[in-house]
Design a protein around this motif. Structure first.
Motif, PDB file in Angstrom:
ATOM      1  N   TYR A 165     -11.649  -0.648   4.629  1.00 57.80           N
ATOM      2  CA  TYR A 165     -10.866  -0.374   5.830  1.00 57.80           C
ATOM      3  C   TYR A 165      -9.485  -1.027   5.731  1.00 57.80           C
ATOM      4  CZ  TYR A 165     -15.032   1.266   8.336  1.00 57.80           C
ATOM      5  OH  TYR A 165     -16.134   1.965   8.745  1.00 57.80           O
ATOM      6  N   VAL A 166      -9.456  -2.256   5.255  1.00 56.35           N
ATOM      7  CA  VAL A 166      -8.189  -2.981   5.144  1.00 56.35           C
ATOM      8  C   VAL A 166      -7.332  -2.369   4.044  1.00 56.35           C
ATOM      9  CG1 VAL A 166      -7.139  -5.231   4.662  1.00 56.35           C
ATOM     10  CG2 VAL A 166      -9.157  -5.089   6.120  1.00 56.35           C
ATOM     11  N   LEU A 167      -7.933  -2.037   2.923  1.00 53.53           N
ATOM     12  CA  LEU A 167      -7.178  -1.431   1.821  1.00 53.53           C
ATOM     13  C   LEU A 167      -6.567  -0.087   2.237  1.00 53.53           C
ATOM     14  CD1 LEU A 167      -9.563  -2.277  -1.150  1.00 53.53           C
ATOM     15  CD2 LEU A 167      -7.370  -3.364  -0.597  1.00 53.53           C
ATOM     16  N   GLU A 168      -7.312   0.701   3.000  1.00 52.75           N
ATOM     17  CA  GLU A 168      -6.779   1.988   3.466  1.00 52.75           C
ATOM     18  C   GLU A 168      -5.655   1.778   4.486  1.00 52.75           C
ATOM     19  OE1 GLU A 168     -10.264   4.065   4.754  1.00 52.75           O
ATOM     20  OE2 GLU A 168     -10.951   4.355   2.691  1.00 52.75           O
ATOM     21  N   THR A 169      -5.784   0.757   5.296  1.00 46.90           N
ATOM     22  CA  THR A 169      -4.725   0.449   6.260  1.00 46.90           C
ATOM     23  C   THR A 169      -3.458   0.009   5.538  1.00 46.90           C
ATOM     24  OG1 THR A 169      -6.387  -0.184   7.894  1.00 46.90           O
ATOM     25  CG2 THR A 169      -4.132  -0.959   8.272  1.00 46.90           C
ATOM     26  N   ILE A 170      -3.627  -0.786   4.474  1.00 45.27           N
ATOM     27  CA  ILE A 170      -2.474  -1.195   3.666  1.00 45.27           C
ATOM     28  C   ILE A 170      -1.760   0.032   3.112  1.00 45.27           C
ATOM     29  CG2 ILE A 170      -1.780  -2.322   1.514  1.00 45.27           C
ATOM     30  CD1 ILE A 170      -4.028  -4.406   2.071  1.00 45.27           C
ATOM     31  N   GLU A 171      -2.536   0.966   2.578  1.00 46.23           N
ATOM     32  CA  GLU A 171      -1.939   2.189   2.029  1.00 46.23           C
ATOM     33  C   GLU A 171      -1.162   2.953   3.103  1.00 46.23           C
ATOM     34  OE1 GLU A 171      -4.625   4.735  -0.130  1.00 46.23           O
ATOM     35  OE2 GLU A 171      -5.628   3.004  -1.020  1.00 46.23           O
ATOM     36  N   THR A 172      -1.744   3.032   4.297  1.00 48.54           N
ATOM     37  CA  THR A 172      -1.079   3.733   5.402  1.00 48.54           C
ATOM     38  C   THR A 172       0.225   3.045   5.779  1.00 48.54           C
ATOM     39  OG1 THR A 172      -3.237   4.432   6.240  1.00 48.54           O
ATOM     40  CG2 THR A 172      -1.368   4.557   7.768  1.00 48.54           C
ATOM     41  N   LEU A 173       0.178   1.718   5.921  1.00 45.27           N
ATOM     42  CA  LEU A 173       1.394   0.978   6.277  1.00 45.27           C
ATOM     43  C   LEU A 173       2.451   1.092   5.183  1.00 45.27           C
ATOM     44  CD1 LEU A 173      -0.176  -2.204   7.892  1.00 45.27           C
ATOM     45  CD2 LEU A 173       1.071  -0.376   9.059  1.00 45.27           C
ATOM     46  N   GLU A 174       2.027   1.063   3.923  1.00 44.17           N
ATOM     47  CA  GLU A 174       2.996   1.228   2.827  1.00 44.17           C
ATOM     48  C   GLU A 174       3.659   2.598   2.892  1.00 44.17           C
ATOM     49  OE1 GLU A 174       0.563   0.273  -0.582  1.00 44.17           O
ATOM     50  OE2 GLU A 174       1.200  -1.837  -0.539  1.00 44.17           O
ATOM     51  N   ALA A 175       2.891   3.615   3.246  1.00 48.32           N
ATOM     52  CA  ALA A 175       3.468   4.960   3.384  1.00 48.32           C
ATOM     53  C   ALA A 175       4.479   5.004   4.529  1.00 48.32           C
ATOM     54  CB  ALA A 175       2.356   5.984   3.606  1.00 48.32           C
ATOM     55  N   LEU A 176       4.186   4.277   5.604  1.00 51.15           N
ATOM     56  CA  LEU A 176       5.113   4.246   6.740  1.00 51.15           C
ATOM     57  C   LEU A 176       6.453   3.617   6.392  1.00 51.15           C
ATOM     58  CD1 LEU A 176       2.852   3.300   9.771  1.00 51.15           C
ATOM     59  CD2 LEU A 176       4.128   5.412   9.448  1.00 51.15           C
ATOM     60  N   THR A 177       6.465   2.718   5.434  1.00 49.90           N
ATOM     61  CA  THR A 177       7.729   2.058   5.078  1.00 49.90           C
ATOM     62  C   THR A 177       8.744   3.040   4.496  1.00 49.90           C
ATOM     63  OG1 THR A 177       6.993   1.435   2.843  1.00 49.90           O
ATOM     64  CG2 THR A 177       6.596  -0.157   4.634  1.00 49.90           C
ATOM     65  N   GLU A 178       8.290   4.225   4.124  1.00 48.94           N
ATOM     66  CA  GLU A 178       9.181   5.228   3.553  1.00 48.94           C
ATOM     67  C   GLU A 178       9.906   6.059   4.617  1.00 48.94           C
ATOM     68  OE1 GLU A 178       6.808   7.421   0.780  1.00 48.94           O
ATOM     69  OE2 GLU A 178       6.142   5.584  -0.209  1.00 48.94           O
ATOM     70  N   VAL A 179       9.567   5.843   5.885  1.00 53.67           N
ATOM     71  CA  VAL A 179      10.235   6.573   6.968  1.00 53.67           C
ATOM     72  C   VAL A 179      11.668   6.054   7.078  1.00 53.67           C
ATOM     73  CG1 VAL A 179      10.244   7.037   9.450  1.00 53.67           C
ATOM     74  CG2 VAL A 179       8.074   6.947   8.204  1.00 53.67           C
ATOM     75  N   SER A 180      12.613   6.938   6.897  1.00 51.92           N
ATOM     76  CA  SER A 180      14.022   6.523   6.832  1.00 51.92           C
ATOM     77  C   SER A 180      14.583   6.031   8.166  1.00 51.92           C
ATOM     78  CB  SER A 180      14.877   7.668   6.300  1.00 51.92           C
ATOM     79  OG  SER A 180      14.781   8.783   7.166  1.00 51.92           O
ATOM     80  N   SER A 181      13.978   6.422   9.263  1.00 49.84           N
ATOM     81  CA  SER A 181      14.525   6.044  10.570  1.00 49.84           C
ATOM     82  C   SER A 181      14.047   4.678  11.062  1.00 49.84           C
ATOM     83  CB  SER A 181      14.173   7.112  11.610  1.00 49.84           C
ATOM     84  OG  SER A 181      12.770   7.212  11.739  1.00 49.84           O
TER      85      SER A 181
END
Length: 85
Positions: free
Chosen positions: A20-36
């Motif tokens: 669960y934590v590893l998947e959340t990390i992946e999700t948060l890392e993906a969010l860091t790519e949002v340019s806004s």
């Protein structure tokens, strides 16, 4: 990194699963790519990611047989030691 947050996340891992934590990390890392996203928002996401990685590391120590309190303390000493260098 905040020890109370890492401790809470370590408890969560014990009660549930590290995936669960590893998947959340992946999700948060993906969010860091949002340019806004603003710098402050990226800082918060980065802090959460680092706390989660810390909890995963502490969980590994516990699974290797290190008592929980000792695992938390040794992890934080290692982190603080790397900051001082």
């Amino acid at each position: 990194m905040k020890l109370p947050v890492i401790k809470h996340l370590t408890d969560f891992i014990e009660q549930n699963d590290v995936d669960y934590v590893l998947e959340t990390i992946e999700t948060l890392e993906a969010l860091t790519e949002v340019s806004s996203l603003k710098d402050e928002e990226l800082d918060v996401i980065g802090e959460m990611i680092s706390n989660m990685y810390g909890a995963v590391e502490v969980d590994k120590l516990i699974k290797e047989g290190t008592p929980k309190k000792e695992a938390l303390n040794s992890f934080m000493k290692r982190v603080l030691g790397s900051i001082d260098k």
